[in-house]
Motif scaffolding. Structure first.
Motif, PDB file in Angstrom:
ATOM      1  N   UNK A   1      12.800  31.792   8.736  1.00 19.59           N
ATOM      2  CA  UNK A   1      12.476  31.641  10.155  1.00 19.59           C
ATOM      3  C   UNK A   1      11.220  30.808  10.374  1.00 19.59           C
ATOM      4  N   UNK A   2      10.316  30.776   9.395  1.00 17.93           N
ATOM      5  CA  UNK A   2       9.053  30.040   9.530  1.00 17.93           C
ATOM      6  C   UNK A   2       9.007  28.775   8.680  1.00 17.93           C
ATOM      7  N   UNK A   3      10.043  28.523   7.912  1.00 22.04           N
ATOM      8  CA  UNK A   3      10.004  27.434   6.937  1.00 22.04           C
ATOM      9  C   UNK A   3      10.005  26.066   7.613  1.00 22.04           C
ATOM     10  N   UNK A   4       9.522  25.062   6.863  1.00 23.44           N
ATOM     11  CA  UNK A   4       9.390  23.703   7.395  1.00 23.44           C
ATOM     12  C   UNK A   4      10.307  22.758   6.624  1.00 23.44           C
ATOM     13  N   UNK A   5      10.734  21.681   7.297  1.00 23.32           N
ATOM     14  CA  UNK A   5      11.480  20.632   6.617  1.00 23.32           C
ATOM     15  C   UNK A   5      10.509  19.783   5.794  1.00 23.32           C
ATOM     16  N   UNK A   6      10.950  19.420   4.619  1.00 20.05           N
ATOM     17  CA  UNK A   6      10.121  18.612   3.732  1.00 20.05           C
ATOM     18  C   UNK A   6      10.956  17.463   3.171  1.00 20.05           C
ATOM     19  N   UNK A   7      10.303  16.411   2.739  1.00 25.09           N
ATOM     20  CA  UNK A   7      10.971  15.196   2.279  1.00 25.09           C
ATOM     21  C   UNK A   7      10.527  14.880   0.858  1.00 25.09           C
ATOM     22  N   UNK A   8      11.392  14.202   0.098  1.00 28.40           N
ATOM     23  CA  UNK A   8      11.114  13.978  -1.315  1.00 28.40           C
ATOM     24  C   UNK A   8      11.580  12.598  -1.766  1.00 28.40           C
ATOM     25  N   UNK A   9      11.025  12.192  -2.894  1.00 35.22           N
ATOM     26  CA  UNK A   9      11.441  10.956  -3.547  1.00 35.22           C
ATOM     27  C   UNK A   9      11.162  11.104  -5.043  1.00 35.22           C
ATOM     28  N   UNK A  10      12.113  10.667  -5.873  1.00 36.83           N
ATOM     29  CA  UNK A  10      11.887  10.699  -7.317  1.00 36.83           C
ATOM     30  C   UNK A  10      10.912   9.592  -7.702  1.00 36.83           C
ATOM     31  N   UNK A  11      10.055   9.867  -8.689  1.00 40.47           N
ATOM     32  CA  UNK A  11       9.026   8.907  -9.081  1.00 40.47           C
ATOM     33  C   UNK A  11       9.626   7.589  -9.554  1.00 40.47           C
ATOM     34  N   UNK A  12      10.782   7.617 -10.219  1.00 39.91           N
ATOM     35  CA  UNK A  12      11.418   6.369 -10.660  1.00 39.91           C
ATOM     36  C   UNK A  12      11.917   5.557  -9.467  1.00 39.91           C
ATOM     37  N   UNK A  13      12.506   6.241  -8.488  1.00 44.88           N
ATOM     38  CA  UNK A  13      12.922   5.546  -7.271  1.00 44.88           C
ATOM     39  C   UNK A  13      11.717   4.957  -6.554  1.00 44.88           C
ATOM     40  N   UNK A  14      10.637   5.718  -6.497  1.00 47.72           N
ATOM     41  CA  UNK A  14       9.438   5.228  -5.807  1.00 47.72           C
ATOM     42  C   UNK A  14       8.883   3.985  -6.481  1.00 47.72           C
ATOM     43  N   UNK A  15       8.815   3.988  -7.804  1.00 44.70           N
ATOM     44  CA  UNK A  15       8.309   2.811  -8.512  1.00 44.70           C
ATOM     45  C   UNK A  15       9.171   1.590  -8.223  1.00 44.70           C
ATOM     46  N   UNK A  16      10.480   1.770  -8.222  1.00 47.01           N
ATOM     47  CA  UNK A  16      11.386   0.652  -7.934  1.00 47.01           C
ATOM     48  C   UNK A  16      11.196   0.152  -6.499  1.00 47.01           C
ATOM     49  N   UNK A  17      10.974   1.070  -5.574  1.00 47.12           N
ATOM     50  CA  UNK A  17      10.776   0.685  -4.170  1.00 47.12           C
ATOM     51  C   UNK A  17       9.489  -0.117  -4.014  1.00 47.12           C
ATOM     52  N   UNK A  18       8.421   0.319  -4.666  1.00 47.53           N
ATOM     53  CA  UNK A  18       7.138  -0.385  -4.555  1.00 47.53           C
ATOM     54  C   UNK A  18       7.240  -1.800  -5.120  1.00 47.53           C
ATOM     55  N   UNK A  19       7.908  -1.951  -6.263  1.00 49.91           N
ATOM     56  CA  UNK A  19       8.059  -3.281  -6.862  1.00 49.91           C
ATOM     57  C   UNK A  19       8.943  -4.153  -5.981  1.00 49.91           C
TER      58      UNK A  19
ATOM     59  N   UNK B   1       0.827  -1.208   0.000  1.00 47.11           N
ATOM     60  CA  UNK B   1       0.000   0.000   0.000  1.00 47.11           C
ATOM     61  C   UNK B   1       0.858   1.253   0.000  1.00 47.11           C
ATOM     62  N   UNK B   2       0.574   2.161  -0.926  1.00 50.98           N
ATOM     63  CA  UNK B   2       1.275   3.435  -1.011  1.00 50.98           C
ATOM     64  C   UNK B   2       0.558   4.464  -0.146  1.00 50.98           C
ATOM     65  N   UNK B   3       1.075   4.673   1.049  1.00 55.42           N
ATOM     66  CA  UNK B   3       0.495   5.640   1.982  1.00 55.42           C
ATOM     67  C   UNK B   3       1.275   6.948   1.894  1.00 55.42           C
ATOM     68  N   UNK B   4       1.148   7.793   2.884  1.00 54.99           N
ATOM     69  CA  UNK B   4       1.806   9.091   2.860  1.00 54.99           C
ATOM     70  C   UNK B   4       2.466   9.390   4.202  1.00 54.99           C
ATOM     71  N   UNK B   5       3.536  10.171   4.158  1.00 49.78           N
ATOM     72  CA  UNK B   5       4.192  10.587   5.397  1.00 49.78           C
ATOM     73  C   UNK B   5       3.356  11.605   6.155  1.00 49.78           C
ATOM     74  N   UNK B   6       2.275  12.097   5.536  1.00 48.76           N
ATOM     75  CA  UNK B   6       1.394  13.036   6.209  1.00 48.76           C
ATOM     76  C   UNK B   6       0.677  12.449   7.407  1.00 48.76           C
ATOM     77  N   UNK B   7       0.702  11.114   7.559  1.00 51.37           N
ATOM     78  CA  UNK B   7       0.027  10.496   8.710  1.00 51.37           C
ATOM     79  C   UNK B   7       0.692  10.891  10.029  1.00 51.37           C
ATOM     80  N   UNK B   8       1.948  11.384   9.988  1.00 51.76           N
ATOM     81  CA  UNK B   8       2.649  11.762  11.214  1.00 51.76           C
ATOM     82  C   UNK B   8       2.250  13.141  11.717  1.00 51.76           C
TER      83      UNK B   8
END
Length: 370
Positions: A247-265, A169-176
Motif C-alpha cells: 500500500x505504501x510502496x513506490x515505483x522504481x526504474x532500473x537499467x543493467x550496467x552493460x546496457x547503460x555502458x552501451x547507451x553512453x557510448x 553526462x551521466x545524470x540521475x532520474x532523481x532530478x524529477x
C-alpha cells in the motif's frame, strides 16, 4: 607512419572511470575508428587496473583544479561519469571539469600571445612611420588599424580548434523528485527533493550554459537504479532489511550496467545536442517487487514488509530518500533516437541468464534501487 596514426587517433576522456566506465572501454575499442581512451582518476593506486583495462590513466582530482590543467585540449569527447561531491547544492566538480576543458592549451596560448605581440608591434610601427608624413589615405588606414581588435589573451582550446568538445553526462532520474508513480518523459520539469538531486541539476545547468557559450556540446543521460551481477541487493536481503508494504510502496526504474555502458557510448554519436535521454529498461515494478524477484532467484528470504511509518524509524536516510520517490520512466527516445535495443529489457531477463551462468553473480554488492 604507425606513430603518426597513433598521434592522430581521436581521444575519449572518461571522467569518473568506475564500474560503468570500465564497461564502456571495450565498447569504445571495438568502434571502426577506435579512439584512445584516457581515464581520469584521483587514485594513483588504480593506475595498474586502468591500464590493464586498455585505458591511458591520468591522475587528476575534480576537487583540486590545479591537478586538471592537462585536460585542456586533451580529448574531443568526454564521458562525464563522475558523481558530484557529497555536500552542498552546487556541483563544484562539474564546474571544475568545464573550466579545465575550456581552458586554452599551452600551444594555443603561445600562438595567441605571439599574434597579440605582432599586432601591437604593427600598430607601433605604423604610428611611428606616419607620424610626420601622412600620405593620402593614411588617416583612414590608421583609424582602421586602431579600431581592429587585438586577439584576446584567453581563447578556449575548443574554439581554437573550430568545434566544441562533445560531452555525454551521466545524470540521475532523481532530478524529477516524487512524481506520484506517474509515467514521465524527458520533458518533465525537474523538481529535486534532496541535496543529492540538486547537485545533479546544478551539473546539468552548468553544462547547458557552457553549451550556449560554445564551449562544449552536451547530451544528458538520466539514469535510474543500476544493477548487474556485482550490483545486486543480496547483502540487504541477507540482513533482512525491510521494504515498504504494497500500500505504501513506490515505483522504481532500473537499467543493467552493460546496457547503460552501451547507451553512453552510443550517445556520443547519436544523442542530440543539449537533449535528455532516459537510460531505463522496459520494466514496471515497485521496489518491493524488485527485491522479491531477486530473492526468489537466489533462494533468499523475501524482504519483510513494513508501513512507511515503521520504515521511517528503522531505515537509514539514504534508503528512505529512494522510498519517498515514485515514478515510471518512458524510454521512447532511447529506442527512437539512439535506436538502441536493450539486452535486458527487464530484471527477469537478467535473472534467467543468471540462473544459467552462476558467474554472473560472483561478486554480490548491496546497491539501493533508484
Amino acid at each position: 607512419m604507425i606513430a603518426t596514426r597513433k598521434l592522430r587517433r581521436a581521444r575519449v576522456l572518461i571522467a569518473g572511470c568506475g564500474d560503468v566506465g570500465l564497461r564502456c572501454v571495450p565498447l569504445l575499442a571495438h568502434r571502426a575508428a577506435a579512439p584512445r581512451v584516457i581515464a581520469l582518476s584521483s587514485q594513483p593506486a588504480r593506475v595498474t587496473e586502468l591500464r590493464a583495462a586498455g585505458t591511458t590513466p591520468l591522475i587528476g582530482d575534480l576537487d583540486e583544479r590545479r591537478s586538471l590543467r592537462r585536460l585542456a585540449g586533451l580529448a574531443s569527447t568526454v564521458l562525464h561519469l563522475a558523481p558530484p561531491q557529497k555536500t552542498g547544492d552546487d556541483d563544484t566538480r562539474t564546474r571544475a571539469l568545464i573550466a579545465a576543458l575550456s581552458a586554452p592549451r599551452r600551444s594555443v596560448a603561445r600562438a595567441v600571445t605571439s599574434a597579440v605581440a605582432r599586432q601591437r608591434a604593427w600598430r607601433g610601427w605604423f604610428r611611428a612611420t606616419f607620424k610626420s608624413s601622412k600620405p593620402a589615405g593614411a588617416n583612414t588606414r590608421a583609424k582602421a588599424i586602431k579600431r581592429a581588435p587585438i586577439v584576446p589573451d584567453r581563447v578556449s582550446s575548443a574554439a581554437a580548434r573550430g568545434w566544441p568538445i562533445r560531452v555525454v553526462y551521466a545524470s540521475t532520474s532523481g532530478v524529477y523528485g516524487d512524481c506520484g508513480g506517474a509515467w514521465i518523459d524527458e520533458t518533465r520539469p525537474v523538481r529535486p527533493d534532496n541535496a543529492r538531486a540538486k547537485r545533479r541539476v546544478s551539473a546539468e545547468t552548468q553544462l547547458r550554459r557552457a553549451a550556449r557559450r560554445g564551449v562544449l556540446n552536451a547530451s544528458i543521460v538520466r539514469i535510474p537504479g543500476i544493477y548487474a551481477g556485482n550490483r545486486l541487493p543480496l547483502a540487504r536481503l541477507q540482513k533482512g532489511t525491510p521494504a515498504l508494504a504494497p500500500a505504501d510502496d513506490v515505483y522504481t526504474n532500473h537499467i543493467h550496467a552493460d546496457d547503460l555502458a552501451a547507451i553512453l557510448v552510443l550517445a556520443i554519436r547519436r544523442a542530440w545536442p543539449q537533449r535528455v535521454v532516459h537510460a531505463s529498461d522496459d520494466s514496471e515494478l515497485r521496489m518491493g517487487e524488485y527485491f522479491d524477484r531477486i530473492a526468489d532467484a537466489f533462494g533468499l528470504p523475501r524482504a519483510p514488509r513494513v508501513s512507511r511509518e515503521q520504515a521511517e524509524a528503522q531505515l537509514e536516510p539514504m534508503m528512505l530518500s529512494f522510498m519517498r520517490e515514485s515514478r515510471r520512466l518512458q524510454n521512447t527516445r532511447l529506442r527512437d533516437e539512439l535506436r538502441y535495443t536493450l539486452r535486458y529489457p527487464s530484471i527477469d531477463d537478467f535473472l534467467r541468464e543468471a540462473r544459467i551462468d552462476p558467474t554472473v553473480t560472483s561478486i554480490p554488492v548491496a546497491s539501493p534501487a533508484g
